[in-house]
Design a protein around this motif. Structure first.
Motif, mmCIF file in Angstrom:
data_model
loop_
_atom_site.group_PDB
_atom_site.id
_atom_site.type_symbol
_atom_site.label_atom_id
_atom_site.label_comp_id
_atom_site.label_asym_id
_atom_site.label_seq_id
_atom_site.Cartn_x
_atom_site.Cartn_y
_atom_site.Cartn_z
ATOM 1 N N GLY A 64 0.812 -1.215 0.000
ATOM 2 C CA GLY A 64 0.000 0.000 0.000
ATOM 3 C C GLY A 64 0.840 1.257 0.000
ATOM 4 O O GLY A 64 0.527 2.234 0.691
ATOM 5 N N THR A 65 1.893 1.264 -0.786
ATOM 6 C CA THR A 65 2.818 2.400 -0.778
ATOM 7 C C THR A 65 2.371 3.473 -1.768
ATOM 8 O O THR A 65 1.382 3.322 -2.488
ATOM 9 N N THR A 66 3.124 4.569 -1.792
ATOM 10 C CA THR A 66 2.805 5.699 -2.660
ATOM 11 C C THR A 66 3.948 5.998 -3.611
ATOM 12 O O THR A 66 5.115 5.746 -3.304
ATOM 13 N N GLY A 67 3.601 6.542 -4.774
ATOM 14 C CA GLY A 67 4.593 7.101 -5.671
ATOM 15 C C GLY A 67 4.667 8.596 -5.416
ATOM 16 O O GLY A 67 5.104 9.042 -4.358
ATOM 17 N N ILE A 68 4.213 9.387 -6.366
ATOM 18 C CA ILE A 68 4.056 10.826 -6.152
ATOM 19 C C ILE A 68 2.666 11.043 -5.572
ATOM 20 O O ILE A 68 1.663 10.875 -6.277
ATOM 21 N N PHE A 69 2.570 11.367 -4.297
ATOM 22 C CA PHE A 69 1.277 11.493 -3.640
ATOM 23 C C PHE A 69 0.624 12.823 -4.021
ATOM 24 O O PHE A 69 1.224 13.894 -3.863
ATOM 25 N N ARG A 70 -0.578 12.731 -4.496
ATOM 26 C CA ARG A 70 -1.310 13.882 -5.021
ATOM 27 C C ARG A 70 -1.401 15.028 -3.991
ATOM 28 O O ARG A 70 -1.896 14.861 -2.885
ATOM 29 N N GLY A 71 -0.908 16.195 -4.343
ATOM 30 C CA GLY A 71 -1.065 17.402 -3.538
ATOM 31 C C GLY A 71 -0.156 17.514 -2.326
ATOM 32 O O GLY A 71 -0.227 18.498 -1.583
ATOM 33 N N ALA A 72 0.732 16.520 -2.131
ATOM 34 C CA ALA A 72 1.556 16.510 -0.916
ATOM 35 C C ALA A 72 2.498 17.715 -0.840
ATOM 36 O O ALA A 72 2.596 18.377 0.202
#
Length: 307
Positions: free
Chosen positions: A137-145
């Protein structure tokens, strides 16, 4: 056998509470389970039991501001003022405690959600101490971070770091139920099963429904930003096996796109990574009744192969 342990956090304030679960057999390795944002390590008891049945010692703790650690220190939703590596360094401390009790065994990490961010930070610094790592459940480029992080930095610089303004969390994560249909709790993105949603929301050890300080939300964003791109991947030992798993309806991984971003960063830097997406499932693939045994068996097979 069960060991309960307590150790000083990297933040210089809290005592982290942890557990070492030992199977009644000769262990073939150790796996450290690293939980996610707003939850606690006992939400992984099914997985812990599966790992033990497979012959692995399992270590886990509750992060600062979370679970029993928050209860013992009477600090919920604030992770201290030592920055985004705090939880990673705490996990390394726990590893040291486990290895002192059970030396010379292959050591693995399993990290879910924020726990996968911590795992990715860990393997960039201490990866040569491990036999393998599973990120779930990892992230790449997290939206709006990045944009939300800049606003939080302004608030912290203005002296509001220890306050909690829910608008920042809303801006960062408020979109995550966009594919969930009718929303009543706000955590529907974790799993389609309403019983899992309610269990998560009503759990007295969960910090999910409690406010998180502006400073900690900022550190959460920095966790994600510091594990982006090939710049991060180049710090990870190329001989470390990595298993990258998620649901393809998980917003944290942008419905698979971000999950493959991470794997591609690793492939581009000559790493050994295996990627598996579970079609039709949201964030907590290990909490769906119909696939959790399969998810756990996949992780065990990955570790067994690495041995």
């Amino acid at each position: 056998m069960l060991h309960e342990v307590s150790f000083a956090s990297y933040n210089g304030r809290d005592q982290v509470q942890g557990w070492i679960y030992v199977p009644a057999c000769k262990p073939k390795g150790i796996v450290q389970v690293i939980h996610g944002f707003g939850e606690h390590s006992r939400r992984y008891l099914h997985m812990i039991s599966a790992f033990m049945d497979a012959g692995y010692i399992v270590a886990a703790d509750d992060h600062v501001g979370h679970g029993k650690t928050a209860m013992v220190n009477n600090v919920w939703g604030d992770w201290g003022d030592k920055g985004p590596h705090t939880m990673m360094e705490d996990e390394h401390t726990l590893k040291g405690i486990v290895c002192e009790k059970y030396p010379d065994l292959p050591y693995f990490l399993f990290g879910h959600s924020m726990g996968s961010f911590i795992t990715r930070d860990f393997i960039a610094k201490y990866g040569d101490e491990l036999a393998g790592a599973t990120i779930c459940g990892t992230t790449g480029i997290f939206r709006g971070a990045e944009e939300t992080g800049k606003k939080l930095k302004e608030a912290i610089d203005a002296g509001h770091g220890e306050e909690s303004d829910p608008s920042y969390t809303g801006e960062l994560m408020g979109w995550m139920c966009e594919r969930c249909g009718e929303v009543s709790i706000g955590n529907e993105w974790i799993c389609a099963d309403p019983y899992v949603q309610r269990d998560h929301a009503d759990d007295p050890f969960d910090a999910f429904t409690r406010p998180t300080s502006n400073r900690s939300v900022y550190d959460f964003i920095q966790m994600m930003l510091q594990i982006e791109g090939t710049k991060w991947a180049e710090k990870v030992p190329t001989d470390l096996p990595i298993y990258n798993i998620a649901g393809d309806q998980d917003p944290v991984g942008e419905y698979g796109v971000g999950v493959y971003q991470v794997s591609n960063w690793l492939v581009q830097t000559r790493h050994n990574v295996t990627t598996k997406l579970y079609s039709g499932y949201r964030h907590e693939i290990h909490n769906y009744a119909e696939i959790k045994n399969e998810v756990e068996a996949g992780i065990i097979a990955f570790m067994d192969k690495a041995l």
